[in-house]
Design an enzyme around this catalytic site. Structure first.
Site, PDB file in Angstrom:
ATOM      1  N   GLU A  35      32.131  81.229  92.962  1.00 48.36           N
ATOM      2  CA  GLU A  35      31.052  81.767  93.805  1.00 48.36           C
ATOM      3  C   GLU A  35      31.358  81.437  95.226  1.00 48.36           C
ATOM      4  O   GLU A  35      31.108  82.313  96.009  1.00 48.36           O
ATOM      5  CB  GLU A  35      29.744  81.168  93.368  1.00 48.36           C
ATOM      6  CG  GLU A  35      29.272  81.662  92.394  1.00 48.36           C
ATOM      7  CD  GLU A  35      29.593  81.171  91.039  1.00 48.36           C
ATOM      8  OE1 GLU A  35      30.576  80.012  91.018  1.00 48.36           O
ATOM      9  OE2 GLU A  35      29.334  81.691  89.766  1.00 48.36           O
ATOM     10  N   HIS A  77      19.411  76.306  85.034  1.00 49.79           N
ATOM     11  CA  HIS A  77      19.598  78.025  85.069  1.00 49.79           C
ATOM     12  C   HIS A  77      18.175  78.474  85.347  1.00 49.79           C
ATOM     13  O   HIS A  77      18.132  79.772  85.204  1.00 49.79           O
ATOM     14  CB  HIS A  77      20.404  78.658  84.044  1.00 49.79           C
ATOM     15  CG  HIS A  77      21.631  78.262  83.801  1.00 49.79           C
ATOM     16  ND1 HIS A  77      22.329  77.739  82.665  1.00 49.79           N
ATOM     17  CD2 HIS A  77      22.780  78.371  84.597  1.00 49.79           C
ATOM     18  CE1 HIS A  77      23.354  77.598  82.849  1.00 49.79           C
ATOM     19  NE2 HIS A  77      23.918  77.980  83.989  1.00 49.79           N
TER      20      HIS A  77
END
Lengths: 416, 325
Positions: B57, B126
């Site tokens: 990322e 998450h």
């Protein structure tokens, strides 16, 4: 400029320091970073330098004395600024003072709000209305905390009598405005009325759905090309029959006349005329301030009594607002009678989808003025004149009238 | 139309209009995106404009920043906001700062798109909502797309503006059916009044907006009042004006977020709005948010940890009764 030497913190734990020896005397010149004295700490003896060059002006703490860290111990006159002996002090002080500019905005918010426990908006309302929340809360007349609605309720109760409140509601007035204006302890109906008149405040009257429909229809009516025929009919010689009013007579005679003039039984639709066999007539009925147009159907086939009874039922239905769609549709001609109000004559507006309307004035010396309005798209002057003429003549036809008077129930007179 | 299709439409239109618009992210190309937002774009625009990246990322954002400096308009997709934490150095130290530190000479016309929020049993790592973090970094624009309209117009705006934009979506909204309402003059930084009302102002966004709208009929019935529901649309800048105007009318304010209550973005909304309208309030404002726990995996506990339509209704009704409605 003066440079002040303070007792330095020479170790992490040092709280006080003892001056062991001054290495310079008052009046001596000191170089930058040149040791000026020796200090004994909790751990060792150390030399302390001056961080500026200049003349040692004054020794404040003598040898052998012990002072806390940060204490001023000597003053060094720095050379360069020696000349400006007085001014530097002032500039230094000025530096310490911060300058801010505060915009002059309204500081009304939050200030002078009433005491007591209440929501901010409740407090603000209370301030506007002049209510001291704390006092009322002490008396138990306001809950803790108080909200806006509590203040309003209290305000209504305290400042207005019941009638005044009702009036205020009816005129949708602002309570705050009234209070500001009247400045009274208790506001009565009279006060409010005066306020309304003085400020010429209109009362708001919502238009009912029925009335809105009427307005809509009237608008349609204005697009009809209309002509009028003015006449006078003899109504003084009508046979006397119990319960049969002039209106009923007129309905019946009009219905019978319509049978001989098919254009009065026409409904105009886009490209066609629809000619109905029966004389269906609607009557303008005023209930309080509202106008209804119930229909009496097949007038040509009904007796005076039947018409009178039906008219009564329709009026009752209008009164209780129970008229069905069937009760108000299907007519081709209309009657509006203002005779009972002592009106000499008037003309009426043709309701949409009718051929015409007859407006009945009051009876004067046995005669009644009638004004016919016709839709020129359906009927021309000649046909209308013939129609009105026959209508008029029937009022002087004694045989016909007596026949009507005596006719039994359900007798078919449609061809008369 | 689905919510994700509105996003796809926005991307497609911007890509066809401007060849400098490129997409990059994990699995967004050949695979069509983990949530199918980029479906079909790989086939239409090819691998040079829809770029599959490794699972890295910080590199995705860093690369995008480089592309933006070089003159492209990259739209980076981070699979979920949870993984953006790895990219925070690029986001905070580069993305938010380069335009300022270059004295405005370097612009960063780029977007980082990412979904957030509690979906279904994705567990604590998450299931986060992180708008508070992005909102607190000066130099970033932060938009939230709560419905197809804001998704479509908002994303198009985000791509076309020269400011770096963090564009937050919600995992559970992707498969939701909704229509794009036509907007002639879309104001990206304006809050939208979704439902007008007189008694309570409720601020929300993303999935909580939909839960709020579900709760409103019950609230209105129980409290005998009407609710004004506002979709925030923009986290930074915050449209204090629209909210203040509404609160001045209703005198009551509720803010609902999916973030845990402590330190949530709701605090920032309340603070800024209260500075404006404190004296207008008839009740202390109410903050509704997730419990201060990592989101549990167990479905029952998971639902217990976040606001639901039932919980929203219940809390507002209790609060309303307590404070004079």
């Amino acid at each position: 400029m003066e440079y002040k030497i303070t007792m330095p913190q020479l170790t992490d734990t040092m709280e006080t320091g003892k001056i062991v020896r001054w290495l310079k005397k008052e009046g001596d010149f000191v170089e930058e970073n040149e040791p000026i004295l020796e200090v004994e700490t909790d751990k060792a003896v150390m030399e302390v330098p001056s961080f500026r060059s200049g003349v040692l002006k004054e020794i404040l703490v003598e040898e052998g004395e012990e002072v806390p860290v940060g204490t001023q111990i000597a003053i060094v006159q720095t050379e360069i600024e020696k000349k400006e002996e007085t001014t530097p002090k002032e500039t230094k002080e000025e530096k310490e003072e911060i300058t801010i500019s505060i915009p002059q905005e309204s500081q009304e918010e939050g200030q002078k709000l009433p005491e007591g426990t209440a929501s901010p908006s409740a407090k603000r309302l209370a301030r506007e209305l002049g209510i001291d929340i704390k006092i009322y809360q002490e008396k138990g007349l306001l809950p803790i905390p108080a909200h806006e609605k509590d203040i309003k309720e209290l305000f209504y109760k305290n400042f207005f009598d019941k009638d005044a409140l009702e009036l205020i509601k009816r005129y949708s007035l602002s309570l705050e405005e009234i209070v500001k204006h009247l400045k009274k302890e208790k506001i009565t109906k009279k006060d409010v009325l005066e306020f309304i008149q003085e400020n010429n405040i209109p009362q708001i009257l919502p238009i009912s759905d029925i009335q809105l429909k009427v307005i809509e229809n009237l608008k349609k009516s204005t697009s009809i090309p209309v002509f009028h025929i003015y006449e006078q009919i003899k109504t003084g010689n009508l046979p006397k029959v119990e319960d049969i009013t002039l209106t009923v007579w007129i309905i019946k005679i009009l219905g019978d006349t319509m049978q001989n003039h098919y254009r009065t039984r026409v409904k105009l639709e886009e490209n066609i005329y629809k000619i109905y066999p029966n004389s269906n007539i609607c009557i303008a009925v005023a209930i309080e301030e509202e106008l209804f147009m119930p229909v009496i159907k097949k007038v040509n086939k009904k007796t005076l009594r039947e018409i009178a009874l039906e008219l009564k039922i329709l009026k009752e239905k209008a009164q209780s607002k129970r008229l069905s769609l069937d009760d108000i549709t299907g007519s081709t001609f209309s009657i509006s009678n203002l005779g009972m109000f002592d009106i000499l004559s008037f003309d009426a507006i043709i309701p949409p989808q009718r051929v015409g309307i007859v407006a009945i004035g009051t009876q004067k010396r046995g005669k009644t003025k009638v004004t016919f309005s016709f839709d020129h798209r359906v009927i021309n002057g000649r046909e209308a004149a013939l129609f009105v003429d026959e209508f008029k003549k029937r009022f002087t036809d004694t045989d016909y009238l007596n026949n009507l008077k005596e006719e039994p129930l359900n007798k078919d007179l449609s061809q008369s | 139309m689905l919510y994700r299709e509105a996003l796809n439409k926005a991307l497609d239109e911007m890509m066809s209009r401007d060849s400098s618009v490129v997409l990059l992210g994990e699995d967004i190309g050949f695979y069509g995106g983990n949530y199918k937002v980029t479906e079909g774009l790989y086939a239409r625009y090819g691998e040079k404009r829809v770029i599959d990246t490794p699972i890295a990322e910080n590199t995705i954002v860093g690369t995008a920043i480089g592309m933006a400096i070089g003159g492209l308009r990259p739209v980076a997709e981070i699979m979920t906001v949870n993984f953006s934490l790895i990219a925070f150095d690029q986001i905070v130290n580069q993305l938010a700062k380069i335009r300022y530190m270059s004295g405005g000479k370097i612009t960063l016309p780029m977007v980082i798109r990412m979904p957030q929020g509690v979906a279904k049993q994705l567990a604590a790592q998450h299931s986060q909502s992180l708008e508070r973090l992005f909102a607190s970094i000066p130099g970033l624009r932060v938009l939230v797309a709560s419905d197809a309209t804001t998704a479509y117009y908002g994303l198009k705006f985000a791509i076309s503006t020269d400011d770096p934009v963090i564009f937050l979506e919600h995992l559970l909204l992707y498969p939701e059916k909704m229509e794009i309402e036509e907007e002639k003059h879309f104001s990206p930084y304006r809050a939208r009044i979704k439902k007008e009302g007189e008694g309570i102002t409720i601020i929300s966004y993303l999935k909580m907006l939909h839960d709020t709208l579900k709760a409103v009929p019950t609230i209105e019935k129980e409290l005998d009042t009407t609710c004004e529901v506002i979709d925030l649309c923009s986290i930074n800048p915050l449209d204090v004006e629209t909210i203040s105007k509404s609160v001045k009318k209703t005198k009551r304010l509720v803010v609902i977020t999916e973030e845990p209550k402590t330190g949530s973005y709701a605090n920032e909304i309340l603070n800024k709005v209260l500075e404006e309208v404190f004296y207008e309030l008839d009740a202390p404002p109410l903050k509704i948010g997730a419990e201060d726990v990592p989101t549990p995996y167990n479905r029952t506990l998971e639902l217990a940890s976040i606001p639901t339509p039932e919980k929203i209704a219940k809390q507002i009704i209790i609060w309303g009764r307590k404070h004079g409605i």
